[in-house]
Scaffold this motif. Sequence first.
Motif, PDB file in Angstrom:
ATOM      1  N   ARG A  30       0.860  -1.192   0.000  1.00 26.63           N
ATOM      2  CA  ARG A  30       0.000   0.000   0.000  1.00 26.63           C
ATOM      3  C   ARG A  30       0.897   1.244   0.000  1.00 26.63           C
ATOM      4  O   ARG A  30       0.687   2.181  -0.757  1.00 26.63           O
ATOM      5  N   SER A  31       1.913   1.194   0.844  1.00 28.84           N
ATOM      6  CA  SER A  31       2.839   2.321   0.932  1.00 28.84           C
ATOM      7  C   SER A  31       3.564   2.519  -0.403  1.00 28.84           C
ATOM      8  O   SER A  31       3.725   3.640  -0.882  1.00 28.84           O
ATOM      9  N   ARG A  32       3.984   1.397  -1.023  1.00 29.32           N
ATOM     10  CA  ARG A  32       4.662   1.510  -2.315  1.00 29.32           C
ATOM     11  C   ARG A  32       3.747   2.173  -3.342  1.00 29.32           C
ATOM     12  O   ARG A  32       4.157   3.067  -4.073  1.00 29.32           O
ATOM     13  N   TYR A  33       2.475   1.720  -3.349  1.00 34.27           N
ATOM     14  CA  TYR A  33       1.520   2.280  -4.310  1.00 34.27           C
ATOM     15  C   TYR A  33       1.307   3.777  -4.046  1.00 34.27           C
ATOM     16  O   TYR A  33       1.359   4.589  -4.966  1.00 34.27           O
ATOM     17  N   GLU A  34       1.096   4.122  -2.780  1.00 33.96           N
ATOM     18  CA  GLU A  34       0.805   5.532  -2.472  1.00 33.96           C
ATOM     19  C   GLU A  34       1.988   6.456  -2.766  1.00 33.96           C
ATOM     20  O   GLU A  34       1.827   7.527  -3.347  1.00 33.96           O
ATOM     21  N   LYS A  35       3.176   6.009  -2.378  1.00 34.40           N
ATOM     22  CA  LYS A  35       4.354   6.846  -2.649  1.00 34.40           C
ATOM     23  C   LYS A  35       4.585   6.975  -4.162  1.00 34.40           C
ATOM     24  O   LYS A  35       4.985   8.032  -4.650  1.00 34.40           O
ATOM     25  N   SER A  36       4.343   5.873  -4.892  1.00 32.38           N
ATOM     26  CA  SER A  36       4.536   5.908  -6.344  1.00 32.38           C
ATOM     27  C   SER A  36       3.532   6.860  -6.987  1.00 32.38           C
ATOM     28  O   SER A  36       3.862   7.594  -7.916  1.00 32.38           O
ATOM     29  N   LEU A  37       2.294   6.820  -6.455  1.00 28.45           N
ATOM     30  CA  LEU A  37       1.245   7.678  -7.009  1.00 28.45           C
ATOM     31  C   LEU A  37       1.609   9.153  -6.816  1.00 28.45           C
ATOM     32  O   LEU A  37       1.353   9.994  -7.670  1.00 28.45           O
ATOM     33  N   LYS A  38       2.233   9.426  -5.681  1.00 30.31           N
ATOM     34  CA  LYS A  38       2.652  10.794  -5.392  1.00 30.31           C
ATOM     35  C   LYS A  38       3.705  11.260  -6.419  1.00 30.31           C
ATOM     36  O   LYS A  38       3.652  12.387  -6.916  1.00 30.31           O
ATOM     37  N   ILE A  39       4.624  10.372  -6.742  1.00 32.56           N
ATOM     38  CA  ILE A  39       5.643  10.717  -7.746  1.00 32.56           C
ATOM     39  C   ILE A  39       4.971  10.903  -9.105  1.00 32.56           C
ATOM     40  O   ILE A  39       5.253  11.851  -9.831  1.00 32.56           O
ATOM     41  N   LEU A  40       4.037  10.006  -9.412  1.00 29.16           N
ATOM     42  CA  LEU A  40       3.332  10.060 -10.700  1.00 29.16           C
ATOM     43  C   LEU A  40       2.526  11.349 -10.833  1.00 29.16           C
ATOM     44  O   LEU A  40       2.394  11.904 -11.928  1.00 29.16           O
ATOM     45  N   SER A  41       1.999  11.826  -9.696  1.00 28.89           N
ATOM     46  CA  SER A  41       1.106  12.996  -9.757  1.00 28.89           C
ATOM     47  C   SER A  41       1.840  14.243 -10.246  1.00 28.89           C
ATOM     48  O   SER A  41       1.203  15.241 -10.589  1.00 28.89           O
ATOM     49  N   LEU A  42       3.174  14.208 -10.296  1.00 36.74           N
ATOM     50  CA  LEU A  42       3.915  15.354 -10.825  1.00 36.74           C
ATOM     51  C   LEU A  42       3.780  15.442 -12.343  1.00 36.74           C
ATOM     52  O   LEU A  42       4.082  16.461 -12.955  1.00 36.74           O
ATOM     53  N   ARG A  43       3.339  14.346 -12.960  1.00 40.97           N
ATOM     54  CA  ARG A  43       3.117  14.354 -14.418  1.00 40.97           C
ATOM     55  C   ARG A  43       1.747  14.941 -14.715  1.00 40.97           C
ATOM     56  O   ARG A  43       0.757  14.564 -14.107  1.00 40.97           O
ATOM     57  N   GLN A  44       1.703  15.810 -15.706  1.00 35.09           N
ATOM     58  CA  GLN A  44       0.455  16.461 -16.070  1.00 35.09           C
ATOM     59  C   GLN A  44      -0.628  15.438 -16.442  1.00 35.09           C
ATOM     60  O   GLN A  44      -1.756  15.493 -15.969  1.00 35.09           O
ATOM     61  N   ASP A  45      -0.254  14.464 -17.292  1.00 28.15           N
ATOM     62  CA  ASP A  45      -1.265  13.530 -17.799  1.00 28.15           C
ATOM     63  C   ASP A  45      -1.772  12.537 -16.741  1.00 28.15           C
ATOM     64  O   ASP A  45      -2.735  11.820 -16.966  1.00 28.15           O
ATOM     65  N   SER A  46      -1.130  12.538 -15.559  1.00 27.27           N
ATOM     66  CA  SER A  46      -1.598  11.617 -14.521  1.00 27.27           C
ATOM     67  C   SER A  46      -2.961  12.040 -13.976  1.00 27.27           C
ATOM     68  O   SER A  46      -3.645  11.263 -13.323  1.00 27.27           O
ATOM     69  N   LYS A  47      -3.355  13.293 -14.257  1.00 28.45           N
ATOM     70  CA  LYS A  47      -4.672  13.777 -13.800  1.00 28.45           C
ATOM     71  C   LYS A  47      -5.799  12.948 -14.410  1.00 28.45           C
ATOM     72  O   LYS A  47      -6.905  12.911 -13.902  1.00 28.45           O
ATOM     73  N   LYS A  48      -5.494  12.295 -15.540  1.00 24.21           N
ATOM     74  CA  LYS A  48      -6.539  11.517 -16.225  1.00 24.21           C
ATOM     75  C   LYS A  48      -6.705  10.114 -15.641  1.00 24.21           C
ATOM     76  O   LYS A  48      -7.579   9.371 -16.069  1.00 24.21           O
ATOM     77  N   VAL A  49      -5.835   9.766 -14.699  1.00 21.47           N
ATOM     78  CA  VAL A  49      -5.896   8.402 -14.145  1.00 21.47           C
ATOM     79  C   VAL A  49      -7.193   8.196 -13.368  1.00 21.47           C
ATOM     80  O   VAL A  49      -7.595   9.033 -12.565  1.00 21.47           O
ATOM     81  N   LYS A  50      -7.841   7.051 -13.653  1.00 15.98           N
ATOM     82  CA  LYS A  50      -9.060   6.674 -12.914  1.00 15.98           C
ATOM     83  C   LYS A  50      -8.761   5.404 -12.138  1.00 15.98           C
ATOM     84  O   LYS A  50      -7.952   4.584 -12.543  1.00 15.98           O
ATOM     85  N   LYS A  51      -9.484   5.262 -11.044  1.00 15.19           N
ATOM     86  CA  LYS A  51      -9.347   4.030 -10.260  1.00 15.19           C
ATOM     87  C   LYS A  51      -9.864   2.862 -11.101  1.00 15.19           C
ATOM     88  O   LYS A  51     -10.871   3.001 -11.827  1.00 15.19           O
ATOM     89  N   ILE A  52      -9.249   1.705 -10.957  1.00 19.48           N
ATOM     90  CA  ILE A  52      -9.665   0.528 -11.733  1.00 19.48           C
ATOM     91  C   ILE A  52     -11.121   0.164 -11.403  1.00 19.48           C
ATOM     92  O   ILE A  52     -11.908  -0.182 -12.279  1.00 19.48           O
ATOM     93  N   GLU A  53     -11.492   0.332 -10.152  1.00 17.71           N
ATOM     94  CA  GLU A  53     -12.875   0.084  -9.729  1.00 17.71           C
ATOM     95  C   GLU A  53     -13.849   0.956 -10.548  1.00 17.71           C
ATOM     96  O   GLU A  53     -14.856   0.466 -11.063  1.00 17.71           O
ATOM     97  N   THR A  54     -13.512   2.229 -10.693  1.00 20.12           N
ATOM     98  CA  THR A  54     -14.361   3.161 -11.450  1.00 20.12           C
ATOM     99  C   THR A  54     -14.412   2.758 -12.919  1.00 20.12           C
ATOM    100  O   THR A  54     -15.485   2.788 -13.545  1.00 20.12           O
ATOM    101  N   ILE A  55     -13.269   2.369 -13.464  1.00 18.58           N
ATOM    102  CA  ILE A  55     -13.218   1.966 -14.875  1.00 18.58           C
ATOM    103  C   ILE A  55     -14.125   0.751 -15.095  1.00 18.58           C
ATOM    104  O   ILE A  55     -14.905   0.702 -16.054  1.00 18.58           O
TER     105      ILE A  55
END
Length: 560
Positions: free
Chosen positions: A154-179
């Motif tokens: 969980r920590s790996r995922y959350e920390k990775s997501l934080k790094i990813l959020s610096l990318r502009q196009d990451s704003k388009k990411v949807k949760k797999i559940e939502t998809i």
Amino acid sequence: MTVSSNLSKIISFVTSKGFQIHPDALFLIEKLQDDYFQIIEDILSGKRKRKEESMVIITDDIKKFVKDSSFTISTENNNKSKLIVSGTAAKAEAEHDQYYEDKELTKEDSSAYSADKGRLYKHREKTESFKIVYDSNDKINSGEGVEGYASLFRSRYEKSLKILSLRQDSKKVKKIETIKQLFNQSKINYNSMSKELSNNSLFAAGLIMNKDIKNNNYDITIDDQTGLLTATTYNDELKKQISMLTVDQMVMIEFENNQQRKKNTIKNLFSLDIPDRIPNKSKSEIFSILISDLHIGSKFFMEKEFQNFLEWLNGKREGEEGQAWEEDNNDDIISKIKYICICGDLIDGIGIFPNQDKELLEKDSFSQMDHAISILSKIPKHMKVFLIPGNHDLGRRALPQPAIPKKYAEKLYSLDNVTMLGNPCMINMEGIKILMFHGQSLDDIIASIPGLSYSKPAEAMKLLLKSRHLSPIYGQRTPIAPEKEDMMIIEEVPDVLHSGHVHVIDVDSYKGTLLVNSGAWQSQTPFQQTMGITPTPGIAIAINLSNLKPYKIDFNNYDA
Ligand code: D5M
Ligand code: FE
Ligand code: ZN
């Protein structure tokens, strides 16, 4: 150093930052002598913060700055004579305490200052300036069993997501559940496919659970804590890209859902990666020595070559020259060495692999440690040593590894110039961030990624930076502890990534980060021979911190 060279250094420093300096201000700042680069940095950062339009440093900026830092300026003869930076002893003391608090320097550095009260600026130049940015040792706090691993990922995922959020196009990411909900809705109501799906591109991000090569397609499955999603590609370029990703690393996928084929087709893949940047540089020419894998206690420990290295450090080998990794030589490295980084496998240990005892000269790790301590105590005391453990050292084997425990290395802990740290850790040395990691995971990376080999470990180290993780693959040869927090994530981009473990010297750079695998001081063991590993031992790497230029110093074939 001549005055004119000082002035031109100041001018080029200021212009390199995109600013200019008024001649009066130049005259004034030059009088501050030792500390002007830091003062300029602080002035510029103040200007940026205040969003000032003027890009020119004027005398007021300097006066304001010096006043702000609780010193008073007194000028004589209308600024024509020396600018005196003075203050009461108390003020200087307070400034000094603040400085050392900021820098988190060790006590001995701090007490050295006390002996030289009032000469703060002068002193800063002389002392080493380092800060432990992070030390996994301080955070180790194992979770329990399965829950531990669940929270680790969980920590790996959350920390990775934080790094990813610096990318502009990451704003388009949807949760797999939502998809998946979107897919279900459009199945129920065929006539009105949701806008998101008809837009063609969907974005998801998660840790890679599985990579599956079929005849002519490649499937990849990711997990984002809300569900699993599998996507496919037939495209050769994308297939190659997937082959270079490790399982358990974070990836962002752009894909489209093909309702008829019931498949998600990959359009693009993005790993976290590091941004392309210009690395930090130290202000003055200071060298750091990078070594690893001594394997003291092994029959194959190259004691003679290591003694040559120690003699060289002690200045007893005048005339020996460092050979630049590329071309030109530097014959004056020794006098500029302030730091020694030792990247693990200090001793050979016992019971590390079957039949290892046949390769040992000293058959218990305590006598190996005593030997190691007597060797390390020969490093000149003005050189600061940073030591992390490797898989052969005493203490926990699983990553992250705590510092070699004090109970096994009491004397090392008592050496003033040695700092014992965990694996991994990051040190800020004169402004340069060095990430030290022994490199256990390189075995798994080399084994699972096509095209990588033990002869080019820096290529494998690049993958660590691309995945922003020091040990991305879980469940193979590298033991990883069920920590609550994933400390192996590369949160801060290093200027230098230093590893060992592979026993092969290699230097490369990736997007501004210098990669160094610092080889070994152990000749080829029978075990390595059966594994087909050909080490390149007996070589130290020196890094000029003012330009990150690496030097190779070879202690093989030196006369005793
Ligand atoms: O690792 C020294 C070298 O040996 C390094 O290249 C990794 C390799 N090595 C270490 N353990 C193994 C196993 N179990 N299989 C294959 N290759 C291995 P060191 O940590 O110094 O022993
Ligand atoms: Fe080793
Ligand atoms: Zn090792």
